[in-house]
Motif scaffolding. Structure first.
Motif, short mmCIF file in Angstrom:
data_model
loop_
_atom_site.label_atom_id
_atom_site.label_comp_id
_atom_site.label_asym_id
_atom_site.label_seq_id
_atom_site.Cartn_x
_atom_site.Cartn_y
_atom_site.Cartn_z
N GLY A 61 14.76 24.34 -21.47
CA GLY A 61 15.95 25.36 -22.48
C GLY A 61 15.48 24.66 -23.20
N LEU A 105 16.12 15.67 -31.69
CA LEU A 105 16.90 15.73 -30.41
C LEU A 105 17.04 14.27 -29.29
CD1 LEU A 105 19.75 16.97 -29.25
CD2 LEU A 105 18.05 17.57 -27.74
N ILE A 136 19.21 16.68 -38.44
CA ILE A 136 19.95 17.40 -38.02
C ILE A 136 19.05 18.46 -38.49
CG2 ILE A 136 21.62 19.38 -38.97
CD1 ILE A 136 23.69 17.68 -37.25
N ARG A 139 15.76 18.92 -37.34
CA ARG A 139 15.65 19.70 -36.53
C ARG A 139 15.71 21.12 -36.67
NH1 ARG A 139 19.00 20.17 -31.53
NH2 ARG A 139 17.58 21.18 -30.93
N GLN A 140 16.53 22.06 -37.95
CA GLN A 140 16.87 22.98 -38.49
C GLN A 140 15.61 23.14 -38.92
OE1 GLN A 140 20.01 22.12 -36.39
NE2 GLN A 140 20.30 24.36 -37.08
N LEU A 143 13.29 24.70 -35.76
CA LEU A 143 14.06 25.66 -34.76
C LEU A 143 13.86 27.21 -35.74
CD1 LEU A 143 17.63 23.98 -33.95
CD2 LEU A 143 16.01 24.40 -32.52
N VAL A 154 15.62 29.44 -28.71
CA VAL A 154 15.60 28.77 -27.40
C VAL A 154 15.07 30.50 -26.82
CG1 VAL A 154 16.78 28.18 -25.29
CG2 VAL A 154 17.51 27.68 -27.62
N PHE B 24 21.16 24.02 -24.91
CA PHE B 24 21.19 23.65 -26.24
C PHE B 24 21.30 24.69 -26.95
CE2 PHE B 24 18.56 21.04 -22.91
CZ PHE B 24 18.44 19.88 -23.89
N VAL B 25 21.26 25.82 -27.04
CA VAL B 25 21.73 26.31 -27.82
C VAL B 25 23.31 26.04 -28.48
CG1 VAL B 25 22.68 29.07 -28.69
CG2 VAL B 25 20.81 29.08 -27.13
N LEU B 27 24.16 22.67 -29.10
CA LEU B 27 23.90 21.49 -30.30
C LEU B 27 22.48 22.31 -30.97
CD1 LEU B 27 22.25 18.91 -27.30
CD2 LEU B 27 24.54 19.54 -28.49
N ASP B 28 21.80 22.72 -31.05
CA ASP B 28 21.21 23.67 -32.29
C ASP B 28 21.89 24.28 -33.23
OD1 ASP B 28 18.93 22.79 -30.42
OD2 ASP B 28 18.30 25.02 -29.88
N GLN B 29 23.07 24.50 -33.25
CA GLN B 29 24.29 25.15 -34.06
C GLN B 29 24.24 24.05 -34.66
OE1 GLN B 29 24.19 28.49 -34.33
NE2 GLN B 29 22.97 28.39 -32.24
N GLY B 30 24.31 22.75 -34.39
CA GLY B 30 23.85 22.34 -35.42
C GLY B 30 25.62 22.08 -35.53
N ARG B 31 25.37 21.80 -37.41
CA ARG B 31 27.21 21.20 -37.49
C ARG B 31 28.28 22.03 -37.49
NH1 ARG B 31 29.05 16.72 -39.84
NH2 ARG B 31 27.24 16.32 -39.93
N LEU B 34 29.01 21.15 -34.47
CA LEU B 34 30.30 19.76 -34.87
C LEU B 34 31.01 20.22 -35.58
CD1 LEU B 34 27.72 16.87 -35.80
CD2 LEU B 34 28.36 17.30 -33.63
N LEU B 37 33.61 21.18 -32.01
CA LEU B 37 34.26 20.08 -31.40
C LEU B 37 34.94 19.29 -32.30
CD1 LEU B 37 30.66 18.39 -29.71
CD2 LEU B 37 32.49 20.10 -28.86
#
Lengths: 443, 279
Positions: A61, A105, A136, A139-140, A143, A154, B24-25, B27-31, B34, B37
């Motif tokens: 993933g 990451l 972040i 990474r963004q 992505l 993904v 990971f999807v 986590l990939d949402q980033g801010r 968080l 969370l």
């Protein structure tokens, strides 16, 4: 005496660690993977070649892009077909993005907290908000590149054997290019943070293996460069990898491991930098020079630094490709095989879309690509109707698993005097510096 | 401040055997992730923390992946006991995942192709709801990031969620994507649960049903249509990749069963024959 660390967190997949120590000598160090075997190579047998890139991208993933690309390239090699220049550029672009987002990451969220004695990432994030934002943002952007070119971050969708199902719009690529300077600033913020950290002193000579390519810092393709500690480096053809690299099964884990001529070897960012640092892009090379390393660098903790340097290199490279794709004002063309001009090329493309094996006979294809964690191999045998009859996949984590165990074995004496908790933190930090992907390793 | 902290729901996110792509999807949402969370008390998520110590109780447990090893099954059952709500995340947990392909071929052949000597667990792949009660499903391979954030927020606010029961076609058409069924490709869009923004169709990839069926899917009509245009083998192959074949055929049987009761016997025999053929 035994050192046992169960459930190592903050890495891809599940593993425990055990070392046995007899009268002060470390006898063995084992990374015991506890991931279930999905038998990907087994289930691919009997499946059609068009399904292979879709299925194999599900190996991982975090690095689905490289599995997909390697699978596609192996099939193209088997069919003796060459994709267009534009296709190769777009593929290189998402491979770079894959490395950037995976490294970012791993560095920031999985590895770095180890060196600040912070066990929970969320506390680390709270303590370093500015650096978190740098990681972040970097990474963004990466992505987004995969989303724009591949259709989804993904498990990307648009890439297939022969080219792309759909092409990105130029204005989307332009938006990405426009954000470059800001992203670079963020990435440099992250890289300088990573570089400023003092990593534990450690050194164990080993053999570094990566792709190499006369034209560029090899990531997308190349030959295999083997750089041993005691002798001259040598280069072998990627498709001949099985002559030197062998997979072995060990009774204590479902993941296989690999040896090079019977010995452990190292792949990944550190191996690539040791092998090919002369070809780094200017900013990345500048960062490396600033480190004043004596190369080759044998401290595996510095794999973290090597990843930071590679993030910058990949950004610079992605910028070049974006500029190149945007230099021509016309929109991207559906990438046809060959040059797409002859009738033969058109016929080949149509046949491929219909799912035919263009050679109409049994054929074998091998591919090697640089994944974030090191060289990845996909190797298929395909029958005359386009169905897979055999398959072998060697992932980077499989390649360096023995090297990782040798490193920990050599490192334990350095931390023997610490109390068990602190010792476990140090050992975990070394294991995580490798950025192991147990899901990939077990596949 | 401490009082407010106490009322935050306790959350666990666990992974069984999978590619971890759905985690990971998240986590990939980033801010955005968080921020989500910050509204919960995250007790268990091994991508961000070492040393798992199971809490006595969780309000919500998200389960990604498929139970393949004994340890997977044990953890899954343990988490079910300790959690008020159990939400499965992604295709592996909900439908079996791509590794369910071995169920449809030969699992002995599959393992022999990978290992020469080593003995590893090689069970038939079964969906999570075969092992424990599942309260909610967030489908997809992988899950959709926007949908995850939306549903995860609904869970916090209302304690439940329901995905609108529309087919993938609904989103595909409203976004103006090309219909691949009309181009003579097998596309499972008409019976597959939407919510993915028809992301595959955007890339001209036919829907292979990774999100499973929606309530009210016209499975029988659609199967009849497909079998008129394609061979059964072709249709099954596509349904197998994301583990949907067994679910689709089961729903078909259920639908036929209901019809039998409604229409009497002559129809029953006809439909029985049809099912036999499909199998």
């Amino acid at each position: 005496m035994k050192i046992q660390i169960n459930h190592i967190g903050k890495m891809e997949g599940h593993a425990d660690f055990v070392a046995e120590i007899l009268k002060g000598d470390v006898q063995s160090a084992k990374l015991i993977t506890t991931e279930g075997a999905r038998l990907i190579e087994g289930i691919l047998i009997g499946r059609h070649f068009k399904e292979a890139p879709i299925i194999t991208s599900r190996i991982c993933g975090i690095c689905p892009v490289v599995h997909k690309l390697s699978s596609i390239k192996a099939i193209e090699n088997a069919f003796e077909i060459r994709p267009s220049q534009q296709t190769v550029k777009l593929r290189k672009l998402i491979n770079l993005a894959q490395i950037i987002h995976s490294h970012a990451l791993h560095l920031f969220f999985l590895s770095l907290p180890d060196f600040f004695n912070i066990e929970n990432d969320l506390n680390f994030v709270k303590k370093y908000p500015k650096e978190t934002q740098c990681a972040i943002n970097t990474r963004q952007w990466a992505l987004k590149i995969i989303e724009v070119v591949g259709g989804r971050a993904v498990h990307p969708i648009a890439c297939e054997v022969g080219g792309f199902k759909v092409l990105p719009e130029k204005n989307e690529l332009k938006n990405l290019a426009d954000q470059y300077e800001v992203v670079l600033k963020n990435a440099l913020g992250l890289a300088n943070f990573v570089i400023s950290i003092k990593y534990p002193k450690f050194s164990r000579p080993t053999t570094f293996v990566s792709l190499t390519n006369s034209k560029e810092y090899a990531l997308y393709d190349g030959d295999i460069k083997i750089f041993p500690s005691a002798s001259q480096s040598r280069i072998i053809k990627a498709e001949k990898y099985t002559q030197n690299i062998k997979e072995i099964e060990e009774p204590y884990r479902a993941a296989k491991s690999a040896t090079l001529d019977g010995e452990p070897f190292m792949v990944g960012a550190l191996a690539r930098i040791n092998n090919n640092w002369q070809q780094l892009n200017p900013l990345a090379k500048g960062l490396l020079k600033g480190m004043n390393w004596q190369l080759p660098q044998y401290n595996t903790f510095e794999n973290i630094t090597a990843q930071a340097i590679e993030i910058i290199h990949c950004l610079e490279e992605a910028k070049k490709i974006l500029r190149d794709l945007l230099s021509d004002s016309s929109s991207l063309r559906m990438g046809r095989l060959g040059g797409g001009k002859s009738k033969e090329d058109a016929r080949l493309s149509l046949n491929l879309i219909a799912g035919a094996n263009p050679l109409s006979c049994e054929t074998v294809g091998v591919d090697a690509i640089e994944a974030p964690r090191g060289t990845l191999y996909h190797h298929y045998k395909i029958d005359k109707n386009g169905y897979l009859t055999n398959c072998n996949i060697i992932t980077p984590t499989v390649s360096y698993l023995k090297n990782l165990e040798q490193d920990v074995l050599a490192y334990i004496p350095n931390v023997m005097k610490l109390n068990p908790k602190k010792r476990a933190i140090k050992i975990r930090a070394l294991i995580r510096a490798y950025d192991p992907c147990i899901a990939c390793a077990t596949h | 401040m401490t009082k407010r902290k106490n009322i935050k729901p306790k959350i666990a996110i666990i992974g069984l055997t999978s590619c971890e792509g759905c985690q990971f999807v998240m986590l990939d949402q980033g801010r955005r992730f968080l921020d989500w969370l910050a509204k919960v008390q995250l007790e268990e998520f091994r991508l961000v923390e070492d040393e798992p110590i199971l809490a006595e109780h969780y309000d919500i447990c998200f389960v990604e992946g498929n139970p393949v090893t004994k340890a997977n099954i044990k953890l899954l059952k343990e988490m079910r006991c300790r959690s008020d709500k159990l939400v499965v995340v992604g295709n592996c947990a909900a439908l079996g995942g791509v590794w369910e392909l071995k169920n449809y071929a030969s699992k002995t052949r599959a393992i022999k192709a990978v290992y020469k000597k080593l003995k590893v667990a090689n069970p038939d792949i079964k969906e999570v709801d075969n092992f424990v009660k599942v309260d909610y499903v967030i489908p997809g391979c992988p899950i959709d990031g926007d949908e995850f954030i939306e549903l995860a927020n609904q869970l916090l606010k209302k304690g439940s969620f329901r995905i609108p029961q529309n087919p993938v076609c609904y989103e595909c058409q409203s976004r103006g994507y090309q219909c691949l069924l009309q181009q003579e490709e097998i596309c499972l869009g008409p019976i597959t649960l939407g919510g993915c923004k028809a992301v595959c169709l955007k890339s001209k990839q036919a829907c292979w049903g990774c999100r499973g069926l929606f309530d009210g899917a016209q499975v029988e009509n659609f199967m009849n249509y497909l079998l008129k245009h394609f061979s059964r083998e072709q249709v099954y192959r596509i349904m197998e990749v994301f583990g949907a074949r067994d679910t689709i055929l089961k729903r078909l049987e259920e639908m036929q069963g209901k019809k039998n009761r409604k229409f009497g016997k002559s129809k029953v025999n006809k439909i029985d024959n049809k099912i036999k053929k499909l199998k």
